[in-house]
Design a protein around this motif. Structure first.
Motif, PDB file in Angstrom:
ATOM      1  N   GLY A 127       5.753   3.407   3.208  1.00 14.41           N
ATOM      2  CA  GLY A 127       6.063   4.809   3.474  1.00 14.41           C
ATOM      3  C   GLY A 127       5.004   5.779   2.986  1.00 14.41           C
ATOM      4  O   GLY A 127       5.328   6.831   2.442  1.00 14.41           O
ATOM      5  N   SER A 128       3.752   5.455   3.188  1.00 17.04           N
ATOM      6  CA  SER A 128       2.674   6.338   2.728  1.00 17.04           C
ATOM      7  C   SER A 128       2.718   7.670   3.462  1.00 17.04           C
ATOM      8  O   SER A 128       3.099   7.746   4.626  1.00 17.04           O
ATOM      9  CB  SER A 128       1.311   5.691   2.968  1.00 17.04           C
ATOM     10  N   VAL A 136       0.391  -5.641   9.815  1.00 15.83           N
ATOM     11  CA  VAL A 136       0.877  -4.497   9.057  1.00 15.83           C
ATOM     12  C   VAL A 136       2.396  -4.431   9.156  1.00 15.83           C
ATOM     13  O   VAL A 136       2.950  -4.364  10.246  1.00 15.83           O
ATOM     14  CB  VAL A 136       0.284  -3.171   9.586  1.00 15.83           C
ATOM     15  N   VAL A 137       3.059  -4.515   8.022  1.00 18.02           N
ATOM     16  CA  VAL A 137       4.508  -4.330   7.985  1.00 18.02           C
ATOM     17  C   VAL A 137       4.750  -2.882   7.616  1.00 18.02           C
ATOM     18  O   VAL A 137       4.377  -2.440   6.536  1.00 18.02           O
ATOM     19  CB  VAL A 137       5.164  -5.252   6.942  1.00 18.02           C
ATOM     20  N   GLU A 138       5.336  -2.144   8.549  1.00 22.25           N
ATOM     21  CA  GLU A 138       5.518  -0.717   8.324  1.00 22.25           C
ATOM     22  C   GLU A 138       6.956  -0.475   7.864  1.00 22.25           C
ATOM     23  O   GLU A 138       7.893  -0.658   8.625  1.00 22.25           O
ATOM     24  CB  GLU A 138       5.226   0.012   9.642  1.00 22.25           C
ATOM     25  N   LEU A 139       7.132  -0.074   6.622  1.00 21.72           N
ATOM     26  CA  LEU A 139       8.488   0.205   6.128  1.00 21.72           C
ATOM     27  C   LEU A 139       8.915   1.602   6.573  1.00 21.72           C
ATOM     28  O   LEU A 139       8.099   2.467   6.834  1.00 21.72           O
ATOM     29  CB  LEU A 139       8.535   0.092   4.602  1.00 21.72           C
ATOM     30  N   SER A 140      10.229   1.797   6.627  1.00 20.12           N
ATOM     31  CA  SER A 140      10.739   3.051   7.176  1.00 20.12           C
ATOM     32  C   SER A 140      10.566   4.226   6.227  1.00 20.12           C
ATOM     33  O   SER A 140      10.628   5.374   6.614  1.00 20.12           O
ATOM     34  CB  SER A 140      12.212   2.891   7.532  1.00 20.12           C
ATOM     35  N   ARG A 141      10.373   3.935   4.930  1.00 15.27           N
ATOM     36  CA  ARG A 141      10.105   4.981   3.945  1.00 15.27           C
ATOM     37  C   ARG A 141       9.535   4.314   2.707  1.00 15.27           C
ATOM     38  O   ARG A 141       9.323   3.101   2.724  1.00 15.27           O
ATOM     39  CB  ARG A 141      11.391   5.738   3.595  1.00 15.27           C
ATOM     40  N   ASN A 142       9.322   5.075   1.634  1.00 17.83           N
ATOM     41  CA  ASN A 142       8.844   4.477   0.397  1.00 17.83           C
ATOM     42  C   ASN A 142       9.978   3.769  -0.325  1.00 17.83           C
ATOM     43  O   ASN A 142      10.969   4.393  -0.712  1.00 17.83           O
ATOM     44  CB  ASN A 142       8.224   5.557  -0.495  1.00 17.83           C
ATOM     45  N   PHE A 143       9.857   2.457  -0.478  1.00 18.15           N
ATOM     46  CA  PHE A 143      10.893   1.684  -1.160  1.00 18.15           C
ATOM     47  C   PHE A 143      10.471   1.243  -2.552  1.00 18.15           C
ATOM     48  O   PHE A 143      11.251   0.644  -3.264  1.00 18.15           O
ATOM     49  CB  PHE A 143      11.253   0.441  -0.337  1.00 18.15           C
ATOM     50  N   GLY A 144       9.228   1.508  -2.916  1.00 19.29           N
ATOM     51  CA  GLY A 144       8.735   1.067  -4.219  1.00 19.29           C
ATOM     52  C   GLY A 144       8.017  -0.267  -4.111  1.00 19.29           C
ATOM     53  O   GLY A 144       8.228  -1.035  -3.176  1.00 19.29           O
ATOM     54  N   LEU A 189      -1.452   4.442   6.975  1.00 19.11           N
ATOM     55  CA  LEU A 189      -0.962   3.678   8.119  1.00 19.11           C
ATOM     56  C   LEU A 189      -2.006   3.647   9.234  1.00 19.11           C
ATOM     57  O   LEU A 189      -2.256   2.597   9.824  1.00 19.11           O
ATOM     58  CB  LEU A 189       0.360   4.262   8.616  1.00 19.11           C
ATOM     59  N   ASP A 190      -2.652   4.800   9.511  1.00 17.56           N
ATOM     60  CA  ASP A 190      -3.679   4.839  10.558  1.00 17.56           C
ATOM     61  C   ASP A 190      -4.808   3.878  10.237  1.00 17.56           C
ATOM     62  O   ASP A 190      -5.273   3.129  11.101  1.00 17.56           O
ATOM     63  CB  ASP A 190      -4.242   6.270  10.689  1.00 17.56           C
ATOM     64  N   GLU A 191      -5.232   3.904   8.984  1.00 18.71           N
ATOM     65  CA  GLU A 191      -6.287   2.979   8.541  1.00 18.71           C
ATOM     66  C   GLU A 191      -5.880   1.542   8.816  1.00 18.71           C
ATOM     67  O   GLU A 191      -6.642   0.751   9.372  1.00 18.71           O
ATOM     68  CB  GLU A 191      -6.526   3.141   7.033  1.00 18.71           C
ATOM     69  N   CYS A 197       0.839  -1.208   0.000  1.00 17.39           N
ATOM     70  CA  CYS A 197       0.000   0.000   0.000  1.00 17.39           C
ATOM     71  C   CYS A 197       0.863   1.243   0.000  1.00 17.39           C
ATOM     72  O   CYS A 197       1.670   1.431   0.906  1.00 17.39           O
ATOM     73  CB  CYS A 197      -0.883   0.048   1.242  1.00 17.39           C
ATOM     74  N   TYR A 198       0.693   2.069  -0.977  1.00 16.85           N
ATOM     75  CA  TYR A 198       1.355   3.367  -0.975  1.00 16.85           C
ATOM     76  C   TYR A 198       0.290   4.432  -1.221  1.00 16.85           C
ATOM     77  O   TYR A 198      -0.259   4.517  -2.308  1.00 16.85           O
ATOM     78  CB  TYR A 198       2.441   3.410  -2.050  1.00 16.85           C
ATOM     79  N   ASN A 199      -0.001   5.205  -0.178  1.00 13.64           N
ATOM     80  CA  ASN A 199      -1.055   6.218  -0.251  1.00 13.64           C
ATOM     81  C   ASN A 199      -2.366   5.654  -0.768  1.00 13.64           C
ATOM     82  O   ASN A 199      -2.908   6.102  -1.762  1.00 13.64           O
ATOM     83  CB  ASN A 199      -0.608   7.400  -1.104  1.00 13.64           C
ATOM     84  N   GLU A 200      -2.852   4.661  -0.069  1.00 15.64           N
ATOM     85  CA  GLU A 200      -4.090   3.992  -0.480  1.00 15.64           C
ATOM     86  C   GLU A 200      -5.204   4.203   0.552  1.00 15.64           C
ATOM     87  O   GLU A 200      -6.121   3.390   0.658  1.00 15.64           O
ATOM     88  CB  GLU A 200      -3.864   2.494  -0.683  1.00 15.64           C
TER      89      GLU A 200
END
Ligand code: UDP
Ligand code: MG
Length: 323
Positions: free
Chosen positions: A46-47, A67-75, A52-54, A12-15
């Motif tokens: 990294g959204s 939820v796996v939270e990445l430290s930034r946007n990795f693609g 992430l809140d959702e 998920c990136y900005n979803e």
């Protein structure tokens, strides 16, 4: 029949807009599949919006969500890798958050898997939801790639597929950092079955891949699975040199036969610029590969995890810490 645990991997990136729609549609489908229990692994890539809140509120309410939270946007490729590494299911299914991959197909995938397939591909029968340009360039890409590389990527097959645990373990053993998933999926092989479906338009939000990102993606695909672009320059250079030699011979003979030749600025100019540009292209291609070698030698992990949320989430911290 024993109950098998299956994992759904959702990068998920900005979803933020798409997630509720996604779970509302997916959960009933999963619950209807007999003899399976499910975990849904969301990877927040990294959204910058409320994604992430959702996801966290989902994970708090329902133990099936992680939820796996990445430290930034990795693609997307890295996010997918993170999800696959975190998955625990006997079968693993990556799926887009925007519902372009129909969840209804999952039941058929599981059936094919139970029937003995180790990899179940989902093939789009038409791509009308993509623009004409995207469809055309995609088709060119597949043709070029499959001509250049020994690893054949099946056309119109995306990341949406089912993989047995053996395939997942095989994928985890591939050490490369720049992960062109379509190619890696094809490279590992295994007993494969293909299902057809029609690709839907996006449920909410907009595509994250612009024209240039897609070009880079295609470059990545070709250069990580073929060295042909590196090699053809030898042959092109050799044939160019032979042609130039023949031409020189011709000029020599012509000078001997008919004397003073016509001043040849035009042909000279053409030859110089042509070979100049051919050289630039080949240097650029070398650069593509050297760039990739450079990135690989740094041995950086494909992604970094800030935290894994959800039921007994296990290891926090750095990727590939070996599970
Ligand atoms: N995605 C991601 N990281 C990125 C870009 C995309 O995790 O940097 C996810 C995105 O949230 C979606 C999936 O990858 O779930 C596919 O993205 P998108 O729909 O934008 O691609 P398209 O369908 O246009 O190829
Ligand atoms: Mg999409």
């Amino acid at each position: 029949m024993t109950i098998s645990l299956c994992s759904l991997i959702v990068p998920c990136y900005n979803e933020a807009l798409a997630i509720r729609v996604f779970t509302a549609r997916v959960l009933p489908v999963l619950e209807a599949i007999a003899d399976t229990s499910w975990e849904i692994v969301f990877v927040d890539d990294g959204s910058t919006d409320a994604t992430l809140d959702e996801l966290l509120s989902l994970a708090r309410a329902d133990a099936r969500f992680r939820v796996v939270e990445l430290s930034r946007n990795f693609g997307k490729e890295a996010a997918l890798t993170a999800g696959i590494d975190a998955a625990r299911g006997h079968a693993v299914i990556p799926i887009d958050a925007d519902l372009q991959d129909p969840p209804e197909l999952i039941a058929d995938m599981v059936a094919a898997w139970r029937a003995g397939a180790e990899m179940v591909l989902a093939r789009r029968t038409d791509r009308l939801s993509d623009g004409l340009l995207k469809r055309q360039t995609a088709s060119w890409f597949y043709r070029l790639h499959n001509r250049l590389s020994k690893t054949r990527i099946p056309e119109n097959v995306g990341d949406f597929r089912l993989m047995d645990r053996v395939v997942v373990e095989a994928l985890k053993r591939l050490p490369e950092r720049q992960r062109f998933m379509k190619g890696l999926f094809a490279w590992v092989g295994f007993r494969t079955v293909t299902l057809d479906y029609v690709r839907a338009p996006r449920a909410a939000g907009q595509s994250k891949f612009s024209g240039f990102a897609l070009w880079n993606f295609a470059m990545e695909g070709v250069t990580s699975f073929s060295t042909a672009p590196l090699k053809i320059w030898t042959y092109l250079g050799a044939s160019g040199a032979i042609l130039a030699l023949l031409y020189a011979l011709y000029i020599l003979l012509r000078t001997i036969v008919s004397g003073n030749p016509v001043p040849g600025y035009a042909s000279l100019f053409v030859a110089v610029t042509f070979f100049g540009s051919v050289q630039l292209i080949s240097v650029g291609l070398l650069g593509e590969y050297i760039g990739r070698i450079y990135v690989e030698t740094k041995q950086r992990p494909a992604y970094l995890i800030r935290k894994i949320h959800g039921a007994a989430s296990g290891v926090d911290g750095v990727a590939r810490s070996g599970d």
